[in-house]
Design a protein around this motif. Structure first.
Motif, PDB file in Angstrom:
ATOM      1  N   SER A 202       2.084   1.133   3.662  1.00 46.30           N
ATOM      2  CA  SER A 202       1.929  -0.404   4.272  1.00 46.30           C
ATOM      3  C   SER A 202       2.724  -0.882   3.779  1.00 46.30           C
ATOM      4  CB  SER A 202       0.749  -0.926   4.544  1.00 46.30           C
ATOM      5  OG  SER A 202      -0.237  -1.381   3.662  1.00 46.30           O
TER       6      SER A 202
ATOM      7  N   GLY B  28       0.876  -1.613   0.454  1.00 47.58           N
ATOM      8  CA  GLY B  28       0.354  -0.075  -0.080  1.00 47.58           C
ATOM      9  C   GLY B  28       1.085   1.729   0.149  1.00 47.58           C
TER      10      GLY B  28
ATOM     11  N   ASP C  45      -7.868  -0.990   4.936  1.00 52.90           N
ATOM     12  CA  ASP C  45      -8.024   0.330   5.222  1.00 52.90           C
ATOM     13  C   ASP C  45      -8.356   1.095   5.764  1.00 52.90           C
ATOM     14  OD1 ASP C  45      -5.631   1.967   4.579  1.00 52.90           O
ATOM     15  OD2 ASP C  45      -5.951   2.245   2.780  1.00 52.90           O
TER      16      ASP C  45
ATOM     17  N   PHE D  21      -8.885   0.579  -4.612  1.00 51.82           N
ATOM     18  CA  PHE D  21      -7.735   0.036  -3.471  1.00 51.82           C
ATOM     19  C   PHE D  21      -7.909  -0.278  -2.193  1.00 51.82           C
ATOM     20  CE2 PHE D  21      -6.098   2.882  -6.468  1.00 51.82           C
ATOM     21  CZ  PHE D  21      -5.096   2.442  -7.468  1.00 51.82           C
ATOM     22  N   ASN D  22      -8.808  -0.204  -1.747  1.00 51.12           N
ATOM     23  CA  ASN D  22     -10.042   0.079  -0.199  1.00 51.12           C
ATOM     24  C   ASN D  22     -10.619  -0.740  -0.417  1.00 51.12           C
ATOM     25  OD1 ASN D  22      -7.118   0.702   0.895  1.00 51.12           O
ATOM     26  ND2 ASN D  22      -7.605   2.953   0.527  1.00 51.12           N
TER      27      ASN D  22
ATOM     28  N   LYS E 122      -0.525  -6.749   8.486  1.00 53.29           N
ATOM     29  CA  LYS E 122      -0.403  -5.892   7.868  1.00 53.29           C
ATOM     30  C   LYS E 122       0.558  -4.352   8.861  1.00 53.29           C
ATOM     31  CE  LYS E 122      -2.859  -0.910   6.364  1.00 53.29           C
ATOM     32  NZ  LYS E 122      -3.550  -0.137   6.198  1.00 53.29           N
TER      33      LYS E 122
ATOM     34  N   VAL F 163      -9.562 -11.422   3.761  1.00 51.09           N
ATOM     35  CA  VAL F 163     -10.376 -11.226   3.500  1.00 51.09           C
ATOM     36  C   VAL F 163     -10.149 -12.269   1.510  1.00 51.09           C
ATOM     37  CG1 VAL F 163     -11.688  -9.289   1.341  1.00 51.09           C
ATOM     38  CG2 VAL F 163     -11.014  -8.992   3.762  1.00 51.09           C
TER      39      VAL F 163
ATOM     40  N   GLN G 199      -8.519 -11.088   9.684  1.00 50.85           N
ATOM     41  CA  GLN G 199      -8.716 -11.724   8.928  1.00 50.85           C
ATOM     42  C   GLN G 199      -8.093 -11.005   6.616  1.00 50.85           C
ATOM     43  OE1 GLN G 199     -13.090 -11.073   8.190  1.00 50.85           O
ATOM     44  NE2 GLN G 199     -13.560 -12.573   7.468  1.00 50.85           N
TER      45      GLN G 199
HETATM   46  P1  ADP Z   1      -2.473   0.895   2.712  1.00 49.26           P
HETATM   47  O1  ADP Z   1      -3.091   1.070   3.914  1.00 49.26           O
HETATM   48  O2  ADP Z   1      -1.078   0.984   2.939  1.00 49.26           O
HETATM   49  O3  ADP Z   1      -3.273   1.262   1.471  1.00 49.26           O
HETATM   50  P2  ADP Z   1      -4.201  -1.748   2.631  1.00 49.26           P
HETATM   51  O4  ADP Z   1      -4.727  -2.201   3.780  1.00 49.26           O
HETATM   52  O5  ADP Z   1      -5.105  -0.720   1.755  1.00 49.26           O
HETATM   53  O6  ADP Z   1      -2.848  -0.470   2.508  1.00 49.26           O
HETATM   54  O7  ADP Z   1      -3.531  -3.027   1.495  1.00 49.26           O
HETATM   55  C1  ADP Z   1      -3.009  -2.673   0.622  1.00 49.26           C
HETATM   56  C2  ADP Z   1      -3.316  -3.938  -0.128  1.00 49.26           C
HETATM   57  O8  ADP Z   1      -3.701  -5.082   0.638  1.00 49.26           O
HETATM   58  C3  ADP Z   1      -5.281  -4.054  -0.524  1.00 49.26           C
HETATM   59  O9  ADP Z   1      -5.240  -2.538  -1.619  1.00 49.26           O
HETATM   60  C4  ADP Z   1      -5.464  -4.972  -0.306  1.00 49.26           C
HETATM   61  O10 ADP Z   1      -5.580  -6.121  -2.417  1.00 49.26           O
HETATM   62  C5  ADP Z   1      -4.669  -6.186   0.204  1.00 49.26           C
HETATM   63  N1  ADP Z   1      -4.922  -6.479   1.381  1.00 49.26           N
HETATM   64  C6  ADP Z   1      -5.034  -5.240   2.453  1.00 49.26           C
HETATM   65  N2  ADP Z   1      -5.860  -6.070   3.928  1.00 49.26           N
HETATM   66  C7  ADP Z   1      -6.412  -7.342   3.324  1.00 49.26           C
HETATM   67  C8  ADP Z   1      -6.982  -8.369   4.176  1.00 49.26           C
HETATM   68  N3  ADP Z   1      -7.894  -7.904   5.101  1.00 49.26           N
HETATM   69  N4  ADP Z   1      -7.634  -9.545   3.008  1.00 49.26           N
HETATM   70  C9  ADP Z   1      -7.105  -9.771   1.706  1.00 49.26           C
HETATM   71  N5  ADP Z   1      -6.209  -8.849   1.547  1.00 49.26           N
HETATM   72  C10 ADP Z   1      -5.744  -7.621   1.559  1.00 49.26           C
END
Ligand code: ADP
Ligand code: MG
Length: 377
Positions: A106, A103, A245, A231-232, A122, A190, A188
């Protein structure tokens, strides 16, 4: 995107971890921690402490700085290890596998717990993009501990966990939060793909409605996501939406609430037009919001209120600075980027990685390679 290499963890002794933790403690008040201070916190002699630190440097958990003052600081990896160690000893995580996401702020890894259930780790990394942009505010921020990426990343994780838990407990479609430690949230996994990778859905109108209703439902509970975009949002095989996110969530009583609300809505409208050539005159307005519950107040009354407030203050400052920054020329931007004084080779060109990830629209390109999971020693 590689695997999280935990193999060296088995070579780390409890003394190594004690020194690592001492550097972390020293960093509460120092950007870099002098040897004497590390040694005294760890109750080791300087010589013994130095030997341990040399090993930690070799493993890239710590790095030496000799710019203004001489001393040591944790690397991202060092901080990751401390969090992982804590989460492992609490039986929240047992093994770590591949990176499944990068991300803006992250790194996301797949992991498993004792019950062999797959979870997501994360690691919050404040400072990778936006924090650099508040460089100009550095002097002003200098005397606050909030300058440190360590501290900000920890606040970010804490805030995300608090909101994810409140949302989950109130039936919102978000991942189940398992735990957090330092800058790391465990949640979890997703099933599905981020909306940015989806090119076809069975019923566009339905997905659009579900997403817009989610924005309104959140606001009725007193919350605005404020980074609500493709993206979120994750979409399952059956087009079920899950929101992720949460570090930047704001209350509907925030001074700029309407602006954030409208921006979230507009993001979705733009995406649906661009991706599905779908336009609708029906979209939520801030005046439609009918508050039924104050989840914003509830979260702020939880044990995390002080930290969340402090973090929100920094976020507001960053947003303000970003607005000013956007008005400046690209040249100035280049200059700022190069100006960054991080000297560790941990500082990869994340921007390129992120771009690549966000542009990739082939589904299987980001398919988690779930088999490669390595036990934490
Ligand atoms: P950032 O704050 O850096 O944008 P995110 O929480 O949006 O971080 O996570 C970045 C990417 O990681 C997401 O776009 C998704 O593809 C993947 N991701 C994040 N959390 C999950 C989850 N719980 N399950 C599956 N994929 C996830
Ligand atoms: Mg995101």
């Amino acid at each position: 995107m590689g695997r999280f290499d935990v193999s060296m963890m088995k070579y780390l002794t409890s003394e190594d971890f004690r020194v690592l933790t001492s550097i972390e403690m020293g960093m509460k008040n120092h950007e870099v921690v002098p040897l004497q201070l590390v040694a005294s916190i760890a109750s080791l002699r300087n010589g013994g402490c130095h030997k341990v630190i040399k090993e930690l440097i070799r493993h890239k958990l710590v790095c030496f700085e000799h710019s203004k003052t001489q001393g040591y600081r944790l690397t991202c990896l060092g901080y990751d290890f401390l969090a992982l160690k804590a989460l492992t000893s609490r039986n929240i995580v047992r093994s770590v596998g591949n990176q499944i996401g990068v991300g803006k702020e992250s790194d996301i890894f797949i992991a498993a717990n004792d019950a062999d259930e797959q979870v997501v780790l994360k690691f919050h990394r404040l400072g990778r993009t936006s924090f650099r942009q508040i460089k100009s505010k550095r002097d002003y921020l200098k005397n606050r501990k909030t300058t440190s990426w360590l501290y900000l990343s920890r606040l970010s994780a804490m805030k995300e966990f608090a909101f994810m838990k409140a949302l989950y407990d109130n039936g919102f479609p978000v991942p189940k939060p398992h735990d957090f430690n330092r800058h790391t949230v465990v949640m979890q996994l997703v099933q599905g793909y981020p909306l940015c990778q989806i090119h076809e859905v069975a019923d566009v109108q339905q997905v659009y409605d579900d997403i817009m209703n989610l924005i309104v439902h959140l606001a009725n509970y007193g919350l605005i996501h404020s980074d609500f975009n493709e993206f979120n949002l994750m979409l399952s095989d059956k087009d079920k939406v899950t929101l992720i996110d949460f570090p930047q969530m704001v209350s509907t009583s925030h001074a700029n609430a309407e602006f954030y609300f409208d921006r979230d809505v507009q993001c979705i409208r733009d995406f649906f037009k661009r991706r599905f050539d779908f336009e609708s005159e029906e979209y939520p307005k801030f005046s439609d919001v009918k508050k039924v519950y104050s989840l914003d107040v509830e979260v702020n009354a939880s044990g995390f209120s002080k930290e969340i407030q402090e973090f929100d203050q920094v976020l507001d400052e960053m947003n303000e600075e970003r607005d000013n920054f956007d008005k400046k020329s690209d040249d100035e931007f280049e200059e700022k980027e190069c100006d960054d004084e991080d000297k560790c080779d941990e500082n990869l060109d994340y921007k390129k990685v992120i771009e690549k990830f966000e542009k990739s629209d082939k589904k299987n390109e980001n398919e988690p390679e779930q088999k490669i999971i390595e036990k934490i020693p």
